[in-house]
Motif scaffolding. Structure first.
Motif, PDB file in Angstrom:
ATOM      1  N   LYS A  30      77.881  28.847  49.337  1.00 56.77           N
ATOM      2  CA  LYS A  30      78.334  30.144  48.836  1.00 56.77           C
ATOM      3  C   LYS A  30      79.679  30.524  49.428  1.00 56.77           C
ATOM      4  O   LYS A  30      80.556  31.059  48.731  1.00 56.77           O
ATOM      5  N   ALA A  31      79.873  30.249  50.714  1.00 54.60           N
ATOM      6  CA  ALA A  31      81.143  30.566  51.363  1.00 54.60           C
ATOM      7  C   ALA A  31      82.298  29.789  50.741  1.00 54.60           C
ATOM      8  O   ALA A  31      83.442  30.258  50.735  1.00 54.60           O
ATOM      9  N   ALA A  32      81.981  28.610  50.199  1.00 49.95           N
ATOM     10  CA  ALA A  32      82.997  27.783  49.546  1.00 49.95           C
ATOM     11  C   ALA A  32      83.129  28.095  48.056  1.00 49.95           C
ATOM     12  O   ALA A  32      83.879  27.420  47.347  1.00 49.95           O
ATOM     13  N   GLY A  33      82.403  29.099  47.588  1.00 47.09           N
ATOM     14  CA  GLY A  33      82.483  29.477  46.177  1.00 47.09           C
ATOM     15  C   GLY A  33      81.698  28.570  45.253  1.00 47.09           C
ATOM     16  O   GLY A  33      81.970  28.519  44.047  1.00 47.09           O
ATOM     17  N   ILE A  34      80.715  27.851  45.785  1.00 46.37           N
ATOM     18  CA  ILE A  34      79.915  26.909  44.997  1.00 46.37           C
ATOM     19  C   ILE A  34      78.585  27.568  44.631  1.00 46.37           C
ATOM     20  O   ILE A  34      77.880  28.086  45.502  1.00 46.37           O
ATOM     21  N   SER A  35      78.249  27.526  43.362  1.00 46.58           N
ATOM     22  CA  SER A  35      76.971  28.077  42.922  1.00 46.58           C
ATOM     23  C   SER A  35      75.873  27.026  43.045  1.00 46.58           C
ATOM     24  O   SER A  35      76.114  25.836  42.869  1.00 46.58           O
ATOM     25  N   ILE A  36      74.665  27.471  43.364  1.00 51.06           N
ATOM     26  CA  ILE A  36      73.505  26.597  43.463  1.00 51.06           C
ATOM     27  C   ILE A  36      72.420  27.133  42.535  1.00 51.06           C
ATOM     28  O   ILE A  36      72.062  28.316  42.599  1.00 51.06           O
ATOM     29  N   THR A  37      71.920  26.262  41.661  1.00 50.71           N
ATOM     30  CA  THR A  37      70.811  26.610  40.773  1.00 50.71           C
ATOM     31  C   THR A  37      69.655  25.653  41.051  1.00 50.71           C
ATOM     32  O   THR A  37      69.854  24.447  41.140  1.00 50.71           O
ATOM     33  N   ILE A  38      68.460  26.209  41.199  1.00 49.24           N
ATOM     34  CA  ILE A  38      67.270  25.386  41.373  1.00 49.24           C
ATOM     35  C   ILE A  38      66.827  24.890  40.005  1.00 49.24           C
ATOM     36  O   ILE A  38      66.582  25.687  39.096  1.00 49.24           O
ATOM     37  N   VAL A  39      66.745  23.577  39.843  1.00 46.29           N
ATOM     38  CA  VAL A  39      66.246  22.984  38.600  1.00 46.29           C
ATOM     39  C   VAL A  39      65.026  22.141  38.957  1.00 46.29           C
ATOM     40  O   VAL A  39      65.137  21.158  39.677  1.00 46.29           O
ATOM     41  N   SER A  40      63.868  22.545  38.463  1.00 45.18           N
ATOM     42  CA  SER A  40      62.626  21.930  38.921  1.00 45.18           C
ATOM     43  C   SER A  40      61.677  21.717  37.754  1.00 45.18           C
ATOM     44  O   SER A  40      61.601  22.549  36.842  1.00 45.18           O
ATOM     45  N   ASP A  41      60.938  20.613  37.809  1.00 49.17           N
ATOM     46  CA  ASP A  41      59.844  20.406  36.865  1.00 49.17           C
ATOM     47  C   ASP A  41      58.535  20.924  37.469  1.00 49.17           C
ATOM     48  O   ASP A  41      57.458  20.487  37.089  1.00 49.17           O
ATOM     49  N   GLY A  42      58.684  21.852  38.414  1.00 50.68           N
ATOM     50  CA  GLY A  42      57.542  22.460  39.075  1.00 50.68           C
ATOM     51  C   GLY A  42      57.282  23.875  38.590  1.00 50.68           C
ATOM     52  O   GLY A  42      57.542  24.208  37.434  1.00 50.68           O
ATOM     53  N   LEU A  43      56.815  24.724  39.498  1.00 46.55           N
ATOM     54  CA  LEU A  43      56.268  26.030  39.151  1.00 46.55           C
ATOM     55  C   LEU A  43      57.195  27.158  39.592  1.00 46.55           C
ATOM     56  O   LEU A  43      57.430  27.341  40.794  1.00 46.55           O
ATOM     57  N   ASP A  44      57.691  27.945  38.631  1.00 42.87           N
ATOM     58  CA  ASP A  44      58.650  29.001  38.965  1.00 42.87           C
ATOM     59  C   ASP A  44      58.078  30.028  39.931  1.00 42.87           C
ATOM     60  O   ASP A  44      58.750  30.478  40.865  1.00 42.87           O
ATOM     61  N   TYR A  45      56.819  30.404  39.737  1.00 41.03           N
ATOM     62  CA  TYR A  45      56.187  31.402  40.605  1.00 41.03           C
ATOM     63  C   TYR A  45      56.176  30.923  42.055  1.00 41.03           C
ATOM     64  O   TYR A  45      56.520  31.667  42.983  1.00 41.03           O
ATOM     65  N   ALA A  46      55.786  29.663  42.256  1.00 42.92           N
ATOM     66  CA  ALA A  46      55.725  29.108  43.606  1.00 42.92           C
ATOM     67  C   ALA A  46      57.105  29.047  44.238  1.00 42.92           C
ATOM     68  O   ALA A  46      57.290  29.390  45.416  1.00 42.92           O
ATOM     69  N   ILE A  47      58.092  28.618  43.465  1.00 40.53           N
ATOM     70  CA  ILE A  47      59.456  28.522  43.986  1.00 40.53           C
ATOM     71  C   ILE A  47      59.962  29.894  44.419  1.00 40.53           C
ATOM     72  O   ILE A  47      60.527  30.057  45.504  1.00 40.53           O
TER      73      ILE A  47
END
Length: 235
Positions: free
Chosen positions: A85-102
């Protein structure tokens, strides 16, 4: 200097266990192992397998939440997020798992603001659960619940490059569509055999150490072996 967006897997990558497997081992009625075997042998796609397995869960929301509270992320993941984030980079979680758990797990680490693209896990009664697939794709070659190739296509916003961080089979197709991969476990072997530019990592301590080289553009040109040599020679 290069601009980057990061797509990051969750189970086995950020969190130290596979959350879906841990829930099934703890709460599922008999039959989930049969579905798992069918998926591993190629008789079922992951979407059909996971949907059937989640339908076998027998647990209250309180029990699910208590179990998720025992799951831990890689100790260096919060620091990696902060540095990105400090470097201006976005992070998105992409998972074939469970959104609620994440969501539940990330909130414990004050990371609830990270975007999540995953399968939708929701209660269907006092002790029943279902899984829906808002990010599936009919063209997905492995019938994943969340097609990560499609995630890459949506995230592709020039002039930004895309870094994938992952560990397993759900990351295989996406690895070939991004600009570089930080690979763990089975994904290392896949990238090596397919000739995909990647850097092997054991965890986010290494990913954090590699971030300056990524931003400087020194990782996209090298095989994994040359990356290690390049970093060592410039340390």
């Amino acid at each position: 200097m290069l601009d980057w967006n990061i797509l990051c897997d969750f189970d086995g990558t950020i969190v130290l266990k596979d959350i879906t497997d841990s829930l099934l081992e703890r709460f599922a009625r008999p039959g989930w192992e049969t579905l798992e075997s069918a998926w591993r042998s190629g008789k079922l796609g992951s979407r059909e397998c996971m949907g059937g397995q989640v339908a076998l869960l027998d647990a209250s929301q309180e029990e699910i939440d208590a179990h998720l509270a025992t799951m831990e992320v890689d100790p260096m993941f919060p620091a990696f997020v902060a540095a990105a984030k400090a470097a201006g980079i976005s992070i998105t979680i992409v998972s074939d798992g469970l959104d609620y758990a994440i969501s539940k797990i990330l909130a414990r680490y004050d990371l609830a603001d990270l975007p999540i693209i995953a399968n939708h896990f929701e209660p269907e009664g006092a002790r029943e659960w279902s899984l829906k697939f808002p990010f599936s794709s009919p063209s997905c070659s492995v019938s994943s619940g969340n097609c990560k190739c499609a995630c890459v296509s949506r995230a592709r916003k020039p002039p930004h490059n895309i870094l994938l961080i992952g560990d397993g089979a759900s990351d295989f197709c996406a690895a070939d569509a991004v600009d570089h991969v930080f690979a763990k476990a089975r994904l290392i072997d896949h990238c090596t055999s397919a000739g995909i530019p990647h850097t092997p990592i054991a965890g986010f301590a290494e990913a954090l150490a590699l971030l300056p080289a990524l931003i400087a553009g020194r990782l996209t040109k090298f095989s994994s072996l040359n990356v290690v040599q390049d970093i060592s020679s410039n340390a």
